[in-house]
Motif scaffolding. Structure first.
Motif, PDB file in Angstrom:
ATOM      1  N   ARG A 177     -45.566   2.112  38.338  1.00  0.00           N
ATOM      2  CA  ARG A 177     -46.873   2.189  37.736  1.00  0.00           C
ATOM      3  C   ARG A 177     -47.024   3.612  36.873  1.00  0.00           C
ATOM      4  NH1 ARG A 177     -50.620   2.131  35.292  1.00  0.00           N
ATOM      5  NH2 ARG A 177     -52.784   1.621  35.819  1.00  0.00           N
ATOM      6  N   ALA A 178     -46.014   4.512  36.607  1.00  0.00           N
ATOM      7  CA  ALA A 178     -46.103   5.689  35.941  1.00  0.00           C
ATOM      8  C   ALA A 178     -46.127   5.266  34.417  1.00  0.00           C
ATOM      9  CB  ALA A 178     -44.937   6.684  36.268  1.00  0.00           C
ATOM     10  N   PRO A 179     -47.163   5.651  33.655  1.00  0.00           N
ATOM     11  CA  PRO A 179     -47.163   5.381  32.235  1.00  0.00           C
ATOM     12  C   PRO A 179     -46.197   6.392  31.677  1.00  0.00           C
ATOM     13  CG  PRO A 179     -48.941   6.962  32.774  1.00  0.00           C
ATOM     14  CD  PRO A 179     -48.258   6.622  34.088  1.00  0.00           C
ATOM     15  N   PRO A 180     -45.638   5.898  30.220  1.00  0.00           N
ATOM     16  CA  PRO A 180     -44.605   6.478  29.537  1.00  0.00           C
ATOM     17  C   PRO A 180     -44.666   8.044  29.535  1.00  0.00           C
ATOM     18  CG  PRO A 180     -45.286   4.727  28.455  1.00  0.00           C
ATOM     19  CD  PRO A 180     -46.375   4.775  29.462  1.00  0.00           C
ATOM     20  N   TYR A 181     -46.104   8.683  29.268  1.00  0.00           N
ATOM     21  CA  TYR A 181     -45.947   9.991  29.388  1.00  0.00           C
ATOM     22  C   TYR A 181     -45.393  10.773  30.480  1.00  0.00           C
ATOM     23  CZ  TYR A 181     -48.203  14.768  29.921  1.00  0.00           C
ATOM     24  OH  TYR A 181     -48.475  16.041  30.317  1.00  0.00           O
ATOM     25  N   ILE A 182     -45.855  10.153  31.852  1.00  0.00           N
ATOM     26  CA  ILE A 182     -45.251  10.500  33.063  1.00  0.00           C
ATOM     27  C   ILE A 182     -44.019  10.373  33.242  1.00  0.00           C
ATOM     28  CG2 ILE A 182     -45.275  10.162  35.577  1.00  0.00           C
ATOM     29  CD1 ILE A 182     -47.677  12.007  34.476  1.00  0.00           C
ATOM     30  N   ARG A 183     -43.221   9.264  32.769  1.00  0.00           N
ATOM     31  CA  ARG A 183     -42.088   9.037  33.025  1.00  0.00           C
ATOM     32  C   ARG A 183     -41.372  10.083  32.013  1.00  0.00           C
ATOM     33  NH1 ARG A 183     -43.491   3.647  32.478  1.00  0.00           N
ATOM     34  NH2 ARG A 183     -42.907   3.377  30.483  1.00  0.00           N
ATOM     35  N   ALA A 184     -41.611  10.650  30.853  1.00  0.00           N
ATOM     36  CA  ALA A 184     -41.074  11.399  30.126  1.00  0.00           C
ATOM     37  C   ALA A 184     -41.083  12.808  30.708  1.00  0.00           C
ATOM     38  CB  ALA A 184     -41.679  11.629  28.743  1.00  0.00           C
ATOM     39  N   ARG A 185     -42.130  13.188  31.362  1.00  0.00           N
ATOM     40  CA  ARG A 185     -42.170  14.502  32.130  1.00  0.00           C
ATOM     41  C   ARG A 185     -41.223  14.618  33.256  1.00  0.00           C
ATOM     42  NH1 ARG A 185     -46.338  18.049  30.969  1.00  0.00           N
ATOM     43  NH2 ARG A 185     -44.727  19.422  31.640  1.00  0.00           N
ATOM     44  N   ALA A 228     -69.743  10.528  34.394  1.00  0.00           N
ATOM     45  CA  ALA A 228     -68.424  11.443  34.941  1.00  0.00           C
ATOM     46  C   ALA A 228     -68.115  10.047  35.883  1.00  0.00           C
ATOM     47  CB  ALA A 228     -68.554  12.362  35.465  1.00  0.00           C
ATOM     48  N   VAL A 229     -66.677   9.942  35.932  1.00  0.00           N
ATOM     49  CA  VAL A 229     -66.075   9.264  36.973  1.00  0.00           C
ATOM     50  C   VAL A 229     -65.904   9.844  38.380  1.00  0.00           C
ATOM     51  CG1 VAL A 229     -64.118   7.788  37.438  1.00  0.00           C
ATOM     52  CG2 VAL A 229     -64.777   7.970  34.923  1.00  0.00           C
ATOM     53  N   ASP A 230     -66.223   8.977  39.319  1.00  0.00           N
ATOM     54  CA  ASP A 230     -66.217   9.523  40.720  1.00  0.00           C
ATOM     55  C   ASP A 230     -64.993   9.607  41.262  1.00  0.00           C
ATOM     56  OD1 ASP A 230     -67.307  10.605  42.820  1.00  0.00           O
ATOM     57  OD2 ASP A 230     -68.301   9.119  43.819  1.00  0.00           O
ATOM     58  N   VAL A 231     -63.938  10.528  40.927  1.00  0.00           N
ATOM     59  CA  VAL A 231     -62.803  10.571  41.355  1.00  0.00           C
ATOM     60  C   VAL A 231     -62.226  12.062  41.969  1.00  0.00           C
ATOM     61  CG1 VAL A 231     -61.695   8.829  39.784  1.00  0.00           C
ATOM     62  CG2 VAL A 231     -61.635  11.080  39.107  1.00  0.00           C
ATOM     63  N   ALA A 232     -61.325  12.144  42.453  1.00  0.00           N
ATOM     64  CA  ALA A 232     -60.961  13.698  42.678  1.00  0.00           C
ATOM     65  C   ALA A 232     -59.582  14.181  42.247  1.00  0.00           C
ATOM     66  CB  ALA A 232     -60.914  13.681  44.240  1.00  0.00           C
ATOM     67  N   GLN A 233     -59.265  15.415  42.139  1.00  0.00           N
ATOM     68  CA  GLN A 233     -58.362  15.882  41.488  1.00  0.00           C
ATOM     69  C   GLN A 233     -57.571  17.261  42.008  1.00  0.00           C
ATOM     70  OE1 GLN A 233     -58.919  17.603  37.519  1.00  0.00           O
ATOM     71  NE2 GLN A 233     -61.122  17.770  38.063  1.00  0.00           N
ATOM     72  N   PRO A 234     -56.410  17.220  41.836  1.00  0.00           N
ATOM     73  CA  PRO A 234     -55.814  18.836  42.175  1.00  0.00           C
ATOM     74  C   PRO A 234     -55.956  19.683  41.215  1.00  0.00           C
ATOM     75  CG  PRO A 234     -54.253  17.297  42.387  1.00  0.00           C
ATOM     76  CD  PRO A 234     -55.128  16.714  41.649  1.00  0.00           C
ATOM     77  N   VAL A 235     -56.429  20.903  41.056  1.00  0.00           N
ATOM     78  CA  VAL A 235     -56.809  21.868  39.971  1.00  0.00           C
ATOM     79  C   VAL A 235     -56.267  23.380  40.254  1.00  0.00           C
ATOM     80  CG1 VAL A 235     -59.222  20.423  39.494  1.00  0.00           C
ATOM     81  CG2 VAL A 235     -59.031  22.663  40.817  1.00  0.00           C
ATOM     82  N   THR A 244     -58.101   4.402  28.040  1.00  0.00           N
ATOM     83  CA  THR A 244     -56.986   3.554  28.466  1.00  0.00           C
ATOM     84  C   THR A 244     -57.046   3.206  30.099  1.00  0.00           C
ATOM     85  OG1 THR A 244     -55.389   5.183  28.611  1.00  0.00           O
ATOM     86  CG2 THR A 244     -55.570   4.220  26.349  1.00  0.00           C
ATOM     87  N   THR A 245     -56.386   2.327  30.462  1.00  0.00           N
ATOM     88  CA  THR A 245     -56.226   2.127  31.871  1.00  0.00           C
ATOM     89  C   THR A 245     -55.412   3.091  32.433  1.00  0.00           C
ATOM     90  OG1 THR A 245     -54.686   0.478  31.483  1.00  0.00           O
ATOM     91  CG2 THR A 245     -56.788  -0.453  32.008  1.00  0.00           C
ATOM     92  N   ASP A 246     -54.297   3.724  31.738  1.00  0.00           N
ATOM     93  CA  ASP A 246     -53.333   4.500  32.093  1.00  0.00           C
ATOM     94  C   ASP A 246     -54.162   5.980  32.451  1.00  0.00           C
ATOM     95  OD1 ASP A 246     -51.304   3.290  32.204  1.00  0.00           O
ATOM     96  OD2 ASP A 246     -50.237   3.920  30.194  1.00  0.00           O
ATOM     97  N   ALA A 247     -55.083   6.192  31.271  1.00  0.00           N
ATOM     98  CA  ALA A 247     -55.964   7.368  31.618  1.00  0.00           C
ATOM     99  C   ALA A 247     -56.689   7.488  32.803  1.00  0.00           C
ATOM    100  CB  ALA A 247     -56.878   7.785  30.533  1.00  0.00           C
ATOM    101  N   ILE A 248     -57.594   6.249  33.033  1.00  0.00           N
ATOM    102  CA  ILE A 248     -58.157   6.315  34.073  1.00  0.00           C
ATOM    103  C   ILE A 248     -57.283   6.258  35.510  1.00  0.00           C
ATOM    104  CG2 ILE A 248     -60.080   4.867  35.356  1.00  0.00           C
ATOM    105  CD1 ILE A 248     -60.988   6.041  32.861  1.00  0.00           C
ATOM    106  N   TYR A 249     -56.200   5.529  35.547  1.00  0.00           N
ATOM    107  CA  TYR A 249     -55.443   5.594  36.563  1.00  0.00           C
ATOM    108  C   TYR A 249     -54.712   7.066  36.860  1.00  0.00           C
ATOM    109  CZ  TYR A 249     -51.348   4.796  39.203  1.00  0.00           C
ATOM    110  OH  TYR A 249     -50.293   4.967  40.262  1.00  0.00           O
ATOM    111  N   LEU A 250     -54.510   7.784  35.823  1.00  0.00           N
ATOM    112  CA  LEU A 250     -54.037   9.283  36.080  1.00  0.00           C
ATOM    113  C   LEU A 250     -54.877  10.024  36.414  1.00  0.00           C
ATOM    114  CD1 LEU A 250     -51.767   9.844  33.084  1.00  0.00           C
ATOM    115  CD2 LEU A 250     -51.107   9.359  35.176  1.00  0.00           C
ATOM    116  N   SER A 251     -56.490   9.706  36.565  1.00  0.00           N
ATOM    117  CA  SER A 251     -57.433  10.484  36.922  1.00  0.00           C
ATOM    118  C   SER A 251     -57.780  10.438  38.395  1.00  0.00           C
ATOM    119  CB  SER A 251     -58.667  10.139  36.198  1.00  0.00           C
ATOM    120  OG  SER A 251     -59.145   8.810  36.829  1.00  0.00           O
ATOM    121  N   ASN A 252     -57.157   9.649  39.050  1.00  0.00           N
ATOM    122  CA  ASN A 252     -57.492   9.233  40.319  1.00  0.00           C
ATOM    123  C   ASN A 252     -56.103   9.154  41.168  1.00  0.00           C
ATOM    124  OD1 ASN A 252     -59.375   8.661  42.400  1.00  0.00           O
ATOM    125  ND2 ASN A 252     -58.653   6.850  42.411  1.00  0.00           N
TER     126      ASN A 252
END
Length: 338
Positions: free
Chosen positions: A143-151, A203-210, A288-296
């Motif tokens: 499920r990891a998008p190309p950006y994550i695979r590059a990192r 805003a999207v109702d998600v959570a994140q590590p900050v 993008t769906t990748d951006a929304i996916y990474l937000s959560n």
């Protein structure tokens, strides 16, 4: 513990960025002799007034990397291409992977004593049942998008270089960064300010590590002195939901809370937007769906290793949010007055 050599310079690569500029500023405050590697086109606003030596070059130019590192004691490497939204991902791989490989080769050739690499929480595994540690293997390749695979590839090569070629490196797996003195601004910080200033109503109702950007800089310097070679450290503070995260920001500015949409609704909107953009021939959309996916996708992260080995402690989240909002408000006033 490594003792710093006062008369030897340290190099910050990626010094014009959010992380790199804060590392540079903290090094200067600590009385270090600082050299930075910048492209000719880099925005230098975040570095204005700092007593630093500037070397013009590029991580894709090995000769300029070697020239920048010559005589340096430590390299703080914070170069990252975060443009996960690009349709053509070639620059992502070149800048995030090839650039790091070039820098590691130069560091080995120049004999630097420490190489502190700003990596990402995106290289960590996912565990929905407990806070993630550095030992959880990456487990979301499908499920990891190309950006994550590059990192991930960049960090994998980094750790292999430490293990197999003796690079004296330490990796920091950094959560979503917030804080003042963000001149770009970065997408996360920009969204915080738009909510705090009443410009962003939804805003999207998600959570994140900050994590506070100033605490990231502190962690980088602690890693130089105390980090174990070949190890990675989670640099993250609170895991916070959007409602709790934005509450201090809107209270600080006296604006209403935004309306919150569910993750599923946001994902569906992004799915439609992606297909509509394709029909219209548009490229490089931020929605993008990748951006929304990474937000959560990320959950709580365990920073116990950084606390234990580096003596690192993140500051309270409210302090980060209020300082960030205040800085953006002051900057907006200054820009209006000019």
């Amino acid at each position: 513990m490594i003792e710093t050599v006062p008369d030897k310079p340290v190099l910050v690569a990626g010094a014009s960025g959010f992380v790199g500029s804060h590392i540079t500023r903290l090094l200067v405050e600590r009385g270090r002799r600082v050299r930075v590697l910048l492209r000719a086109s880099s925005n230098r606003e975040a570095l204005e007034g700092l007593p630093i030596e500037i070397v013009t070059g590029d991580v894709l130019d090995p000769a300029s990397l070697h020239a920048a590192m010559e005589g340096c004691d430590t390299v703080f490497y914070s170069v990252v291409d975060p443009r996960f939204w690009l349709t053509d991902q070639t620059p992502i791989v070149r800048n995030n992977v090839e650039g790091l490989v070039n820098a590691m080769n130069a560091a080995l050739a120049c004999g630097v004593r420490r190489f502190v690499f700003t990596s990402s929480m995106g290289t960590l595994g996912i565990d929905p049942d407990r806070p993630v540690t550095e030992d959880v293997p990456f487990n979301w390749h499908d499920r990891a998008p190309p950006y994550i695979r590059a990192r991930l590839e960049a960090e994998t090569r980094f750790l292999a270089c430490c293990r197999e070629r003796g690079l004296p490196g330490i990796a920091l797996c950094v959560a979503n960064t917030y804080g003042p003195q963000d001149y770009q601004p970065t997408p996360h910080n920009g969204s915080l300010w738009r909510v705090a200033s009443g410009q962003q109503k939804v805003a999207v109702d998600v959570a994140q590590p900050v994590v506070d950007i100033r605490d990231v800089a502190e962690a980088a310097l602690a890693a130089e002195a105390l980090g174990h070679i070949g190890e990675r450290y989670i640099i993250a503070g609170d895991f916070v939901g959007a409602r709790d995260f934005y509450a201090p920001a809107v209270a600080r500015r006296g604006v209403p809370m935004p309306r919150f949409m569910s993750y599923r609704l946001a994902y569906a909107i992004a799915w439609v937007a992606e297909r509509w953009a394709r029909l219209l021939g548009r490229r490089d959309s931020l929605l993008t769906t990748d951006a929304i996916y990474l937000s959560n996708v990320f959950r709580a992260l365990d920073n116990a290793k950084a606390r234990r080995d580096l003596g690192w402690t993140p500051r309270p989240l409210r302090e980060t949010i209020e300082d960030t909002v205040d800085w953006f408000a002051a900057r907006e006033r200054n820009l209006t007055m000019k």
